[in-house]
Enzyme design. Structure first.
Site, PDB file in Angstrom:
ATOM      1  N   CYS A 100     -12.977 -39.272   1.523  1.00 37.69           N
ATOM      2  CA  CYS A 100     -14.082 -39.941   0.851  1.00 37.69           C
ATOM      3  C   CYS A 100     -14.775 -38.949  -0.080  1.00 37.69           C
ATOM      4  O   CYS A 100     -15.116 -37.840   0.354  1.00 37.69           O
ATOM      5  CB  CYS A 100     -15.073 -40.493   1.874  1.00 37.69           C
ATOM      6  N   CYS A 147     -28.017 -60.257 -20.653  1.00 41.46           N
ATOM      7  CA  CYS A 147     -27.146 -61.083 -21.481  1.00 41.46           C
ATOM      8  C   CYS A 147     -27.277 -60.727 -22.953  1.00 41.46           C
ATOM      9  O   CYS A 147     -28.278 -60.157 -23.391  1.00 41.46           O
ATOM     10  CB  CYS A 147     -27.405 -62.566 -21.249  1.00 41.46           C
ATOM     11  N   CYS A 196       0.813  -1.224   0.000  1.00 38.88           N
ATOM     12  CA  CYS A 196       0.000   0.000   0.000  1.00 38.88           C
ATOM     13  C   CYS A 196       0.844   1.271   0.000  1.00 38.88           C
ATOM     14  O   CYS A 196       0.304   2.375  -0.153  1.00 38.88           O
ATOM     15  CB  CYS A 196      -0.942   0.005   1.199  1.00 38.88           C
ATOM     16  N   CYS A 200      11.579 -14.735   4.832  1.00 42.19           N
ATOM     17  CA  CYS A 200      12.186 -14.025   3.709  1.00 42.19           C
ATOM     18  C   CYS A 200      12.406 -12.551   3.997  1.00 42.19           C
ATOM     19  O   CYS A 200      13.088 -11.849   3.237  1.00 42.19           O
ATOM     20  CB  CYS A 200      11.311 -14.172   2.462  1.00 42.19           C
ATOM     21  N   CYS A 230      -2.534  -5.048   5.118  1.00 39.63           N
ATOM     22  CA  CYS A 230      -2.391  -5.719   3.812  1.00 39.63           C
ATOM     23  C   CYS A 230      -2.319  -7.228   3.977  1.00 39.63           C
ATOM     24  O   CYS A 230      -2.873  -7.983   3.167  1.00 39.63           O
ATOM     25  CB  CYS A 230      -1.155  -5.187   3.084  1.00 39.63           C
ATOM     26  N   CYS A 247     -26.204 -63.128 -31.509  1.00 40.47           N
ATOM     27  CA  CYS A 247     -25.481 -62.286 -30.552  1.00 40.47           C
ATOM     28  C   CYS A 247     -25.900 -60.830 -30.733  1.00 40.47           C
ATOM     29  O   CYS A 247     -25.905 -60.318 -31.855  1.00 40.47           O
ATOM     30  CB  CYS A 247     -23.978 -62.429 -30.763  1.00 40.47           C
ATOM     31  N   CYS A 306      -5.575 -45.439 -13.744  1.00 41.38           N
ATOM     32  CA  CYS A 306      -6.211 -44.143 -13.497  1.00 41.38           C
ATOM     33  C   CYS A 306      -6.055 -43.187 -14.680  1.00 41.38           C
ATOM     34  O   CYS A 306      -7.016 -42.528 -15.090  1.00 41.38           O
ATOM     35  CB  CYS A 306      -5.626 -43.505 -12.236  1.00 41.38           C
TER      36      CYS A 306
END
Length: 492
Positions: free
Chosen positions: A225, A307, A139, A153, A161, A322, A267
Site C-alpha cells: 500500500c 458543471c 584489502c 562463485c 570486508c 459553455c 499506466c
C-alpha cells in the site's frame, strides 16, 4: 450554473513493515469526496448485460503477518522441491516473480540453469576463482583461512570486508540486491549469509524490512500500500491496472503501478502525461487561473461550481454558454461532441517546424485545459457535496424525514464525482491516441459521457428543483455512459 464576476483576471518509508504500528487518524482533504465508489452502485439499478462493471476487481488486504506467512509458505514448498535452503529458495522466487509453476517447469527441464538465472550459482566452473593464498582480494591483507568467506562463485574475501560491504548496502536501503564483491560477479547473497555479518540488531531489523519490501514488490500478485506509514499489502489473483483500496488507511490506487487510479488511461500513458504536465508547468500555469471573458459582454468570469453550463442574467441581456468552448449552450445537445474533440490539422506535416511546434502546443493546451477543468470541477462539486450533507442534517433535525429518506441526494453527488473522475482521465487517453475510427468512437463516447455528467451536475446543484425519480434516472444514464466507455476502452 451561475458565475462570479470579477473586475480582474485572476497534488520509501522504512517503518512501513512494522506489524505493531498504531493506526493514526489523518486529516481529510476538504476537496475530496470520501469513498465515492462505495454504496453508489446500489442506487443505480442494473439489469441484464448492463449490470457488468468493467472496474469490478477482486482483491484482499493483508496485514504484515498475513503477507509474511503467505511468502514463507511459498518459500518452504519450493525449497523442499528444489532441495535448496530457504534463503536460496527466496532468491529463486524473487528472480521469477514468485511464479511457482514457471519455476517448476524450468527446474524440470534444466535444474542447474534455473539456479544460474536466479543468480545463486555461477554460470560455469571456469568463472570460479579458488584462491590458493590466504589474501583478501579487497584489502589485500593476509588472513586466516577460516576468516575467508565466499559465495558459490568461490570469490573469497575476509570477514571484515564482507561486514563493511553488507553494512554499507543495508544502510543504503538494499535488501535482496546485496551481491558478491568481485568485479563482474552478479551472484546475490542469500539472507542467511548476510545476517551474521551485520553488526547490530538495528541494522538487522532494517535488513528484514528491506527484504520484505523486495519480496512483496517482486511478487506478481502483491503490492505494498502506498499510503503513508501503512504496512498493508494488497493481494490479487490476476494483476491488472485496476482500482484497489486499502482497508486500513483508505488509500485508493492502481494495483499495477501504485499511482493514482487512472482508468481508462493505461499506466505507461498516465506516466507520460503527468511528466509532460510537470515539464510544461509554466504553460499549464498560464491557463490554470480558471478565469475567462464572457463571450457576450467580455466581463471576466470565474467558475464557482462543477458543471460547465454557464448562466449570466442582467437587466439588458442574458447569456447561456459553455465554459470550455464559450459556445451557445443550446447547441450542445447536438454539438457537444465538437466541444470535447480536438480538430487535427491534416496539412500540418507539410508546414514548417515552427508551425508544427505551435500546433503541438495548441493540441496539448486543448487536452490539458479540459483535464484541469474537470479536476477543478471535482473540487467544486466536493463543496456541493458538503452543502448537501448540511442540508440533509438540517432537514433531519427539523423532522423533515430521516437520513435514509434523503440518502439519494448524497449518492447522486458521489456518483457525479465517480463519473467526472473517469471523464478527467479520458483526456490523457485521447491526447496520445492515434487518429482513426477507434479514436472517433472513443471521442463520441467521451462526449456522450461528458454531456450526461453536465446534466447530472446541473441537477445535483439544483436538487430541490428536481424530483427523486428524475435525479435517479440521470444517475443511471451517466453511470451507463461511464461503464460503456470503460468496457470498450479500459485495458482488460
Amino acid at each position: 450554473m451561475s458565475v462570479d464576476m470579477n473586475s480582474q483576471g485572476s497534488d520509501s518509508n522504512e517503518e512501513d513493515y512494522d506489524p505493531n504500528c498504531e493506526e493514526e487518524e489523518e486529516d481529510e482533504d476538504p476537496g475530496d469526496i470520501e469513498d465515492y465508489y462505495d454504496g453508489v452502485a446500489n442506487d443505480v439499478e442494473q439489469q441484464g448485460a448492463d449490470a457488468f462493471d468493467p472496474e469490478e476487481y477482486q482483491f484482499t488486504c493483508l496485514t504484515y503477518k498475513e503477507s509474511e506467512s503467505t511468502l514463507n509458505e511459498h518459500m518452504a514448498s519450493l525449497a523442499a522441491t528444489l532441495k535448496v535452503s530457504h534463503a536460496v529458495a527466496k532468491l529463486v522466487l524473487v528472480s521469477f516473480h514468485w511464479q511457482i509453476s514457471e519455476i517448476l517447469e524450468r527446474h524440470k527441464s534444466n535444474a542447474a540453469q534455473l539456479l544460474v538465472e536466479a543468480r545463486v550459482q555461477p554460470a560455469s566452473s571456469k568463472h570460479a576463482m579458488v584462491h590458493s593464498s590466504h589474501h583478501c582480494a579487497v584489502c589485500m591483507q593476509f588472513v586466516r583461512k577460516e576468516n575467508l568467506l565466499s559465495l558459490a562463485c568461490q570469490h573469497q574475501f575476509c570477514r571484515s570486508c564482507w561486514e563493511q560491504h553488507c553494512t554499507v548496502l543495508v544502510k543504503d536501503g538494499v535488501g535482496v540486491g546485496v551481491s558478491c564483491m568481485a568485479q563482474d560477479c552478479l551472484l546475490r547473497t542469500p539472507e542467511d549469509f548476510v545476517f551474521p555479518l551485520l553488526p547490530s540488531e538495528e541494522l538487522k531489523d532494517k535488513y528484514r524490512r528491506y527484504l520484505f519490501r523486495d519480496y512483496v514488490e517482486s511478487h506478481y500478485q502483491l503490492q505494498l500500500c502506498p499510503g503513508a506509514d501503512c504496512p498493508m499489502v494488497i493481494q490479487v489473483q490476476e494483476p491488472k491496472a485496476r482500482r484497489v483500496q486499502c482497508n486500513r488507511c483508505n488509500e485508493v490506487f492502481c494495483f499495477k503501478c501504485r499511482q493514482m487510479y487512472h482508468a481508462p488511461t493505461d499506466c505507461a500513458t498516465i506516466r507520460k502525461w503527468l511528466t509532460k504536465c510537470a515539464d510544461d508547468s509554466e504553460t499549464a500555469n498560464y491557463i490554470s487561473a480558471h478565469t475567462k471573458d464572457c463571450p457576450k459582454c467580455n466581463i471576466c468570469i470565474e467558475k464557482n461550481g462543477g458543471c460547465n453550463h454557464m448562466v449570466m442574467g442582467f437587466l439588458l441581456f442574458s447569456a447561456d454558454f459553455c465554459w470550455m468552448c464559450l459556445g451557445d449552450w443550446k447547441t450542445h445537445g447536438s454539438e457537444y461532441y465538437e466541444c470535447s474533440r480536438y480538430k487535427e490539422n491534416p496539412d500540418i506535416v507539410n508546414q514548417s517546424q515552427q508551425a508544427q511546434a505551435r500546433e503541438a502546443l495548441k493540441k496539448y493546451l486543448f487536452y490539458f485545459e479540459r483535464w484541469e477543468n474537470h479536476n477543478k470541477s471535482l473540487q467544486l462539486e466536493a463543496q456541493t457535496y458538503q452543502r448537501i450533507q448540511e442540508k440533509i442534517q438540517e432537514r433531519v433535525m427539523n423532522n423533515l424525514g430521516t437520513w435514509i429518506d434523503w440518502q439519494y441526494l448524497q449518492n447522486a453527488a458521489k456518483l457525479l464525482a465517480k463519473c467526472r473522475y473517469t471523464l478527467q482521465y479520458t483526456y490523457p487517453y485521447a491526447y496520445y491516441m492515434e487518429s482513426g475510427p477507434r479514436k472517433k468512437l472513443f471521442e463520441y463516447q467521451q462526449a456522450q459521457l461528458e454531456a450526461e455528467i453536465e446534466n447530472l451536475s446541473w441537477k445535483v446543484e439544483r436538487a430541490d428543483s428536481y424530483d427523486r425519480g428524475d435525479l435517479e434516472n440521470q444517475m443511471h444514464i451517466a453511470e451507463q455512459r461511464r461503464r460503456t466507455l470503460l468496457k470498450d476502452f479500459h485495458d482488460t
